[in-house]
Design a protein around this motif. Structure first.
Motif, mmCIF file in Angstrom:
data_model
loop_
_atom_site.group_PDB
_atom_site.id
_atom_site.type_symbol
_atom_site.label_atom_id
_atom_site.label_comp_id
_atom_site.label_asym_id
_atom_site.label_seq_id
_atom_site.Cartn_x
_atom_site.Cartn_y
_atom_site.Cartn_z
ATOM 1 N N VAL A 266 8.242 -51.081 -16.556
ATOM 2 C CA VAL A 266 7.001 -51.838 -16.757
ATOM 3 C C VAL A 266 7.069 -52.633 -18.060
ATOM 4 N N ALA A 269 9.415 -55.634 -17.550
ATOM 5 C CA ALA A 269 8.947 -56.677 -16.628
ATOM 6 C C ALA A 269 7.596 -57.248 -17.011
ATOM 7 N N ARG A 270 6.699 -56.422 -17.589
ATOM 8 C CA ARG A 270 5.310 -56.844 -17.796
ATOM 9 C C ARG A 270 4.831 -56.709 -19.234
ATOM 10 N N ASP A 271 5.701 -56.289 -20.134
ATOM 11 C CA ASP A 271 5.342 -56.148 -21.544
ATOM 12 C C ASP A 271 4.105 -55.255 -21.727
ATOM 13 N N LYS A 342 0.443 -56.209 -22.799
ATOM 14 C CA LYS A 342 -0.502 -56.812 -21.863
ATOM 15 C C LYS A 342 -1.290 -55.738 -21.124
ATOM 16 N N PHE A 344 -3.796 -54.278 -17.879
ATOM 17 C CA PHE A 344 -3.790 -54.295 -16.411
ATOM 18 C C PHE A 344 -4.929 -53.421 -15.918
ATOM 19 N N SER A 348 -3.584 -51.482 -9.763
ATOM 20 C CA SER A 348 -2.424 -52.378 -9.852
ATOM 21 C C SER A 348 -1.180 -51.508 -9.798
ATOM 22 N N GLU A 350 1.069 -51.291 -12.066
ATOM 23 C CA GLU A 350 1.189 -50.600 -13.361
ATOM 24 C C GLU A 350 0.279 -49.372 -13.401
ATOM 25 N N ARG A 413 -0.018 -55.080 -6.060
ATOM 26 C CA ARG A 413 0.478 -56.184 -6.884
ATOM 27 C C ARG A 413 0.449 -55.785 -8.352
ATOM 28 N N TRP A 414 1.257 -56.506 -9.150
ATOM 29 C CA TRP A 414 1.251 -56.276 -10.587
ATOM 30 C C TRP A 414 -0.070 -56.743 -11.201
ATOM 31 N N LYS A 415 -0.459 -56.176 -12.249
ATOM 32 C CA LYS A 415 -1.571 -56.555 -13.117
ATOM 33 C C LYS A 415 -2.946 -56.279 -12.515
#
Length: 661
Positions: A266, A269-271, A342, A344, A348, A350, A413-415
């Motif tokens: 995570v 990929a998504r910080d 970031k 979320f 999600s 995450e 989905r992400w976020k």
């Protein structure tokens, strides 16, 4: 001469570990313009790796030629042992296994120093300093407390042999794979500390850390899978997991590493999950160190614990306090300076990963408590044993919601997402789970955990494959295939565990040659019991004809062995493997009336436990290959882009040709 060379190599490696620490600290203090000493951190790590591996190879050679002037060889080998067990006996004891640990640790540090070029200078310097500090502690442990090259005043005439339970091909596979996993977590720990000290906990750092965590996780999975199967057939108990303290010592790092693997993905990929990733990096290595302490200190009573020495245990306990206490202190000081990353929503991907990480951590806490509790009570002269009646239901409280979220999480989905978007998939998974529960309830009376396990395994298997729905499978990235394969492997293993628990049949009988027993639809005939001899043992071997459903009988030969160096009796089970399970047979003692004890189990789908373990490992390997391919493509694109820019710059600076006269 072998012993002196090995010892010299260890001392030189220790000196290089000190140089690595000093160079790393100088590199950290010197910023991007490091001092002259700072440039030695990488070469020190590489040469140190060579020396540590050399020391282990010298000990391996000493065992191969049975050099009885070395105390470790004399007390753990025998000239009549087969060559395979002479070699595997190198790590079938305390000192040799610790040298293997150190060799793998140094090799990992050398590879990190030699291959990794992406980390910022400060982070790399801090990482190498931490890795050198970890290595230094283990070198000190070997040289001051557990010298594998200690000479005997007078060479022994003959060795005393190796624990017969360890004279098996499993010893060639299980410890080395497990150690690679343990030590891989030390690299993840060093990277986490390096990023924390340099205050550079970024997605780029996570991309460097992720392959090391994956690598360690794959080997831990393989090691646990191999160890489980080894104990299953070698101990003759007919089971595959006993919640033995030593077994738990390998399970705890795996649980922490699994949580870390998802967290670092995570972050890469998504910080997000920065502090959580650092904390899990510390926790995973802590569990690795704790497992080492439990196994090597002699505080445990276990068939697996072959080192009993409180002095050595104290040494490891000090190392554990230094490493983990120091890491937690640094974390406490620096954690506030790390931005959260970031954000979320809970619904999600995450959010699902965080939920399952919390569940994994809860299961880890339960296993840790159950493993340590008997030790704590023993300090107050109260002896208790903690086994399946505690571990199974307590773990299930957190494992069941974890498996449910695991089936649905990859579909989110992400976020940010809405569950209504995947309503069909959720309904399908729920319907399948309910159908399996109903079917199993109709066909028999089984425990609630076994029924839930069967339902969840089937639902999880379908959930693992659903991310492929509507996609062109030829364009699915390898890393995604890895995730699907690993989750499907968990479903397969869970199916094997639940089936073994629900459907196993057992037959214990006193029999004479010629008599026949029935177990389910298996026909079992004891034909004879004969004495036989091996290279360093004698045994009685039963010849048993087994058949099912009109099949041609096949003969299996379980043995009851007696080793003489050292003197010990063991049971060698015999297995018949079918696609839907295994028949497991053990021959026992002979009674005064001449009858033999015969114990047979039919274990439906038990092999799925280990097939699932292999699938999980394969998923990890696919993910590593996929990440490496993507990284190589990225590097190639950057290199070609740079070459094009250089060519363009060269053309722009090229002087114009002279005009023709």
């Amino acid at each position: 001469m072998l012993a002196e060379l090995g010892l010299a190599a260890l001392w030189l490696a220790t000196a290089l570990a000190v140089l690595q620490i000093l160079s790393g600290v100088m590199g950290l203090r010197g910023g991007d313009k490091a001092s002259a000493l700072a440039i030695y951190a990488r070469p020190a790590a590489v040469v140190q790796a060579f020396l540590a591996v050399l020391a282990f190879c010298l000990l391996l050679w000493a065992f191969a030629i049975t050099d009885l002037s070395i105390k470790l060889v004399a007390t753990n080998s025998h000239s009549m042992k087969p060559m395979l067990y002479k070699l595997t006996g190198t790590w079938g004891n305390h000192e040799g296994s610790m040298l293997l640990w150190v060799a793998v640790l140094a090799l990992s540090g050398g590879l990190l120093a030699g291959l990794e070029k992406r980390l910022p200078h400060k982070t790399m310097s801090a990482t190498l300093a931490v890795q050198g500090f970890v290595a230094l502690g283990f070198y000190a442990f070997l040289l001051l407390s557990s010298n594998p090259f200690e000479r005997l005043p007078i060479p022994a005439v003959e060795g005393t042999g190796l624990n017969p339970l360890l004279q098996d091909i499993g010893l060639a596979i299980h410890p080395p794979t497990l150690y690679v996993g343990y030590v891989g977590l030390s690299v993840a720990f060093s990277l986490a500390m390096g990023a924390l000290i340099s205050k550079q906990v970024t997605p780029d750092f996570a991309k460097v850390m992720r392959p090391w965590v994956l690598f360690a996780w794959v080997f831990l999975t393989l090691g646990i899978t191999a160890g489980s199967y080894w104990a299953y057939y070698e101990l003759g108990w007919g089971g595959w997991w006993f919640w033995d303290p030593v077994e738990n010592s390998s399970l705890m790092p795996w649980l922490a590493a699994t949580a870390l693997l998802h967290s670092v993905s995570v972050l890469a990929a998504r910080d997000a999950l920065r502090t959580w990733t650092i904390m899990l990096g510390v926790l995973a290595f802590s569990m690795s160190m704790l497992g080492t302490f439990l196994v090597r200190s002699g505080v445990l009573t276990s068939v697996h614990a072959f080192a009993v020495d409180p002095e050595r245990g104290s040494f490891i306990l000090i190392l554990l306090g230094l490493y983990i206490g120091g890491a937690l202190a640094i974390f406490a000081v620096r954690a506030g300076s790390i931005a959260e990353g970031k954000r979320f929503t809970a619904t999600s991907r995450e959010g699902a990963l965080v939920f399952n990480n919390v569940m994994l951590s809860a299961i880890l806490a339960i296993v840790l408590l159950g493993t340590l509790y008997p030790l704590l009570t023993e300090a107050f002269d109260v002896r208790v044993s903690v086994g399946p009646p505690y571990f199974n239901p307590a773990s299930a409280i957190f494992a069941i919601p974890m498996f449910i979220v695991m089936a649905i999480g990859p579909l989110l989905r992400w976020k940010k997402d809405k569950p209504a978007r995947i309503q069909f998939e959720i309904s399908l998974i729920a319907a399948v789970a309910i159908a399996v529960v109903s079917l199993v309830a109709i066909i028999g009376d089984y425990s609630i955990l076994a029924v839930l396990g069967l339902a969840l395994s089937v639902a999880l298997g379908i959930g693992a494959l659903l991310p492929l729905r509507g996609r062109n499978i030829r364009t699915v990235p390898l890393a995604t295939w890895g995730m699907i394969m690993a989750h499907f492997g968990v479903a397969v293993s869970l199916f094997g565990m639940a089936s073994e628990s629900a459907f196993t049949q057992e037959r214990l009988a006193a029999v004479t040659p010629g008599s026949t027993e029935q177990l389910g639809d298996w026909n079992i005939e004891l034909r004879s019991v004969d004495p036989i001899a091996g290279p360093n043992w004698t045994a009685v071997e039963a010849r048993i004809a087994v058949s099912r459903g009109g099949e041609e009988p096949i003969v299996i030969t379980p043995q009851a062995r007696n080793f003489w160096a050292p003197a010990q009796a063991t049971s060698e089970s015999a297995l018949v493997t079918r696609w839907d399970g295994q028949l497991y047979a053990v021959i026992g003692d002979q009674a005064q009336d001449g009858r033999w004890q015969l114990r047979v189990w039919w274990k439906p789908f038990v092999t799925f436990i280990w097939y699932g373990g292999l699938l999980i490992s394969l998923g990890g390997i696919l993910s590593i290959v996929g990440r490496v391919r993507v990284d190589l493509k990225r590097r190639t694109a950057i290199r070609k882009g740079k070459e094009r820019r250089d060519d363009k710059a060269a053309l722009s600076n090229e002087p114009l040709p002279e005009p023709a006269e």
